[in-house]
Design a protein around this motif. Sequence first.
Motif, PDB file in Angstrom:
ATOM      1  N   ASP A 251       0.801  -1.227   0.000  1.00  0.00           N
ATOM      2  CA  ASP A 251       0.000   0.000   0.000  1.00  0.00           C
ATOM      3  C   ASP A 251       0.833   1.274   0.000  1.00  0.00           C
ATOM      4  O   ASP A 251       0.352   2.331  -0.400  1.00  0.00           O
ATOM      5  CB  ASP A 251      -0.918   0.016   1.233  1.00  0.00           C
ATOM      6  N   ALA A 252       2.080   1.193   0.451  1.00  0.00           N
ATOM      7  CA  ALA A 252       2.895   2.395   0.595  1.00  0.00           C
ATOM      8  C   ALA A 252       3.101   3.114  -0.732  1.00  0.00           C
ATOM      9  O   ALA A 252       2.979   4.343  -0.818  1.00  0.00           O
ATOM     10  CB  ALA A 252       4.244   2.039   1.227  1.00  0.00           C
ATOM     11  N   ALA A 253       3.427   2.352  -1.785  1.00  0.00           N
ATOM     12  CA  ALA A 253       3.686   2.972  -3.087  1.00  0.00           C
ATOM     13  C   ALA A 253       2.451   3.703  -3.606  1.00  0.00           C
ATOM     14  O   ALA A 253       2.550   4.824  -4.111  1.00  0.00           O
ATOM     15  CB  ALA A 253       4.150   1.919  -4.084  1.00  0.00           C
ATOM     16  N   ASP A 254       1.289   3.060  -3.476  1.00  0.00           N
ATOM     17  CA  ASP A 254       0.060   3.695  -3.955  1.00  0.00           C
ATOM     18  C   ASP A 254      -0.259   4.947  -3.148  1.00  0.00           C
ATOM     19  O   ASP A 254      -0.609   5.988  -3.710  1.00  0.00           O
ATOM     20  CB  ASP A 254      -1.110   2.713  -3.873  1.00  0.00           C
ATOM     21  N   ASN A 255      -0.142   4.852  -1.825  1.00  0.00           N
ATOM     22  CA  ASN A 255      -0.417   6.027  -0.989  1.00  0.00           C
ATOM     23  C   ASN A 255       0.584   7.136  -1.235  1.00  0.00           C
ATOM     24  O   ASN A 255       0.232   8.322  -1.229  1.00  0.00           O
ATOM     25  CB  ASN A 255      -0.417   5.633   0.486  1.00  0.00           C
ATOM     26  N   GLY A 256       1.848   6.787  -1.450  1.00  0.00           N
ATOM     27  CA  GLY A 256       2.854   7.799  -1.741  1.00  0.00           C
ATOM     28  C   GLY A 256       2.549   8.551  -3.016  1.00  0.00           C
ATOM     29  O   GLY A 256       2.648   9.783  -3.084  1.00  0.00           O
ATOM     30  N   ARG A 257       2.152   7.829  -4.055  1.00  0.00           N
ATOM     31  CA  ARG A 257       1.819   8.465  -5.322  1.00  0.00           C
ATOM     32  C   ARG A 257       0.548   9.300  -5.202  1.00  0.00           C
ATOM     33  O   ARG A 257       0.440  10.376  -5.809  1.00  0.00           O
ATOM     34  CB  ARG A 257       1.686   7.403  -6.416  1.00  0.00           C
ATOM     35  N   GLN A 258      -0.403   8.820  -4.402  1.00  0.00           N
ATOM     36  CA  GLN A 258      -1.607   9.608  -4.153  1.00  0.00           C
ATOM     37  C   GLN A 258      -1.263  10.934  -3.498  1.00  0.00           C
ATOM     38  O   GLN A 258      -1.806  11.984  -3.863  1.00  0.00           O
ATOM     39  CB  GLN A 258      -2.568   8.820  -3.260  1.00  0.00           C
ATOM     40  N   MET A 259      -0.365  10.887  -2.514  1.00  0.00           N
ATOM     41  CA  MET A 259      -0.002  12.111  -1.802  1.00  0.00           C
ATOM     42  C   MET A 259       0.699  13.105  -2.727  1.00  0.00           C
ATOM     43  O   MET A 259       0.480  14.323  -2.630  1.00  0.00           O
ATOM     44  CB  MET A 259       0.879  11.782  -0.595  1.00  0.00           C
ATOM     45  N   ILE A 260       1.532  12.610  -3.618  1.00  0.00           N
ATOM     46  CA  ILE A 260       2.189  13.492  -4.586  1.00  0.00           C
ATOM     47  C   ILE A 260       1.145  14.226  -5.421  1.00  0.00           C
ATOM     48  O   ILE A 260       1.240  15.437  -5.661  1.00  0.00           O
ATOM     49  CB  ILE A 260       3.149  12.686  -5.482  1.00  0.00           C
ATOM     50  N   ARG A 261       0.131  13.498  -5.852  1.00  0.00           N
ATOM     51  CA  ARG A 261      -0.927  14.115  -6.660  1.00  0.00           C
ATOM     52  C   ARG A 261      -1.754  15.095  -5.851  1.00  0.00           C
ATOM     53  O   ARG A 261      -2.119  16.169  -6.339  1.00  0.00           O
ATOM     54  CB  ARG A 261      -1.816  13.037  -7.274  1.00  0.00           C
ATOM     55  N   LEU A 262      -2.052  14.746  -4.611  1.00  0.00           N
ATOM     56  CA  LEU A 262      -2.842  15.646  -3.773  1.00  0.00           C
ATOM     57  C   LEU A 262      -2.098  16.962  -3.536  1.00  0.00           C
ATOM     58  O   LEU A 262      -2.706  18.045  -3.517  1.00  0.00           O
ATOM     59  CB  LEU A 262      -3.159  14.980  -2.432  1.00  0.00           C
ATOM     60  N   LEU A 263      -0.796  16.870  -3.339  1.00  0.00           N
ATOM     61  CA  LEU A 263       0.008  18.066  -3.087  1.00  0.00           C
ATOM     62  C   LEU A 263       0.296  18.842  -4.368  1.00  0.00           C
ATOM     63  O   LEU A 263       0.637  20.025  -4.316  1.00  0.00           O
ATOM     64  CB  LEU A 263       1.333  17.677  -2.425  1.00  0.00           C
ATOM     65  N   GLY A 264       0.195  18.157  -5.500  1.00  0.00           N
ATOM     66  CA  GLY A 264       0.487  18.808  -6.767  1.00  0.00           C
ATOM     67  C   GLY A 264       1.954  19.144  -6.940  1.00  0.00           C
ATOM     68  O   GLY A 264       2.296  20.150  -7.580  1.00  0.00           O
ATOM     69  N   VAL A 265       2.828  18.305  -6.384  1.00  0.00           N
ATOM     70  CA  VAL A 265       4.268  18.570  -6.463  1.00  0.00           C
ATOM     71  C   VAL A 265       4.887  17.734  -7.587  1.00  0.00           C
ATOM     72  O   VAL A 265       4.337  16.713  -8.001  1.00  0.00           O
ATOM     73  CB  VAL A 265       4.982  18.259  -5.132  1.00  0.00           C
ATOM     74  N   SER A 266       6.033  18.185  -8.072  1.00  0.00           N
ATOM     75  CA  SER A 266       6.803  17.424  -9.052  1.00  0.00           C
ATOM     76  C   SER A 266       8.267  17.514  -8.661  1.00  0.00           C
ATOM     77  O   SER A 266       8.675  18.445  -7.954  1.00  0.00           O
ATOM     78  CB  SER A 266       6.588  17.963 -10.465  1.00  0.00           C
ATOM     79  N   TYR A 267       9.044  16.569  -9.126  1.00  0.00           N
ATOM     80  CA  TYR A 267      10.442  16.484  -8.727  1.00  0.00           C
ATOM     81  C   TYR A 267      11.345  16.431  -9.955  1.00  0.00           C
ATOM     82  O   TYR A 267      11.307  15.450 -10.710  1.00  0.00           O
ATOM     83  CB  TYR A 267      10.658  15.243  -7.854  1.00  0.00           C
ATOM     84  N   PRO A 268      12.136  17.459 -10.175  1.00  0.00           N
ATOM     85  CA  PRO A 268      13.065  17.456 -11.313  1.00  0.00           C
ATOM     86  C   PRO A 268      13.986  16.244 -11.260  1.00  0.00           C
ATOM     87  O   PRO A 268      14.460  15.854 -10.193  1.00  0.00           O
ATOM     88  CB  PRO A 268      13.860  18.756 -11.120  1.00  0.00           C
ATOM     89  N   GLY A 269      14.209  15.636 -12.417  1.00  0.00           N
ATOM     90  CA  GLY A 269      15.120  14.493 -12.472  1.00  0.00           C
ATOM     91  C   GLY A 269      14.420  13.157 -12.531  1.00  0.00           C
ATOM     92  O   GLY A 269      15.046  12.141 -12.830  1.00  0.00           O
ATOM     93  N   LEU A 270      13.103  13.127 -12.253  1.00  0.00           N
ATOM     94  CA  LEU A 270      12.367  11.872 -12.361  1.00  0.00           C
ATOM     95  C   LEU A 270      11.889  11.678 -13.796  1.00  0.00           C
ATOM     96  O   LEU A 270      11.587  12.639 -14.497  1.00  0.00           O
ATOM     97  CB  LEU A 270      11.166  11.881 -11.417  1.00  0.00           C
ATOM     98  N   ALA A 271      11.805  10.425 -14.237  1.00  0.00           N
ATOM     99  CA  ALA A 271      11.393  10.139 -15.603  1.00  0.00           C
ATOM    100  C   ALA A 271       9.928  10.490 -15.797  1.00  0.00           C
ATOM    101  O   ALA A 271       9.052   9.961 -15.107  1.00  0.00           O
ATOM    102  CB  ALA A 271      11.634   8.662 -15.920  1.00  0.00           C
ATOM    103  N   GLN A 272       9.631  11.372 -16.743  1.00  0.00           N
ATOM    104  CA  GLN A 272       8.265  11.824 -16.977  1.00  0.00           C
ATOM    105  C   GLN A 272       7.347  10.676 -17.386  1.00  0.00           C
ATOM    106  O   GLN A 272       6.197  10.606 -16.987  1.00  0.00           O
ATOM    107  CB  GLN A 272       8.246  12.908 -18.055  1.00  0.00           C
TER     108      GLN A 272
END
Length: 280
Positions: A251-272
């Motif tokens: 569940d951690a991976a799914d919740n982590g990705r959900q939180m990224i979307r909720l916050l609307g953040v992006s991280y330079p250097g990650l594969a688009q």
Amino acid sequence: MIRIGLTGWGDHPSLYDPEAQASRLESYSSYFPIVECDSSFYAILPEKNYVNWIKETPENFQFIIKAYQGLTGHLRGRTAFKNIGEMFDAFRKSIDPMLRSGKCAMILFQYPPWFNCSGKNIDKLRYTKQKMSGIPVALEFRNPSWFSEGMKEKTLKFAEREGWIYTVCDEPQTETGSIPIVPAAWGDRVLVRMHGRNKAGWQNHGPNRRKLRCLYRYNRAELEEWKSRLINLEKKADNVYVLFNNDSGGDAADNGRQMIRLLGVSYPGLAQKQLDLFEP
């Protein structure tokens, strides 16, 4: 900045393409900008391990290294080292490549449930801070006595005065072995660890305890609640590091990705192309 990640990179099957040539860490680092290295808790690792992990990750990727269990008292004195000083020296030497690389965000010292609020243990914290001089170190408690009535503010002031990075925890609330959510922060960084809210699993001491302890999936309302907390924490500390540890059932991976979307953040250097895989 709020950085989202997970504890460990090997147990998140939804992140890996079985046909891809990349290692699991390489695949992981296309989704998240930080990770907790928890294998360092179970053994003082060879320096070459850290060298390899540094090479496998993008330049701006960061590790949170979990301190060896002998340093935090989990082994209750059972060790092959002559003394605690020798153990600290060996641990510092092992993580040297990570420190020199600039990819070490902090070292996490997570203390066991029996590490209560006492003068003896405060002295141990001061000794630890001395031995880790010059390295950013985070402090996580599991014994509620540090946050009992009349002690919470003293604990927080002590941690800030001594130069610790505070760890905010979300975990099942039990009489022993857990602490309340205390959204405090100061200085350059704060750590947040999301352990889930599986009370029965948290208290399980049987053979399957590791599988059950953090078996939990945060729902949308709980993540929204934490979104507000994280935004407020960012006002107190420049960098907020968030680790989802509810990985027993993937569940951690799914919740982590959900939180990224909720916050609307992006991280330079990650594969688009990896980021585009997020579910709507």
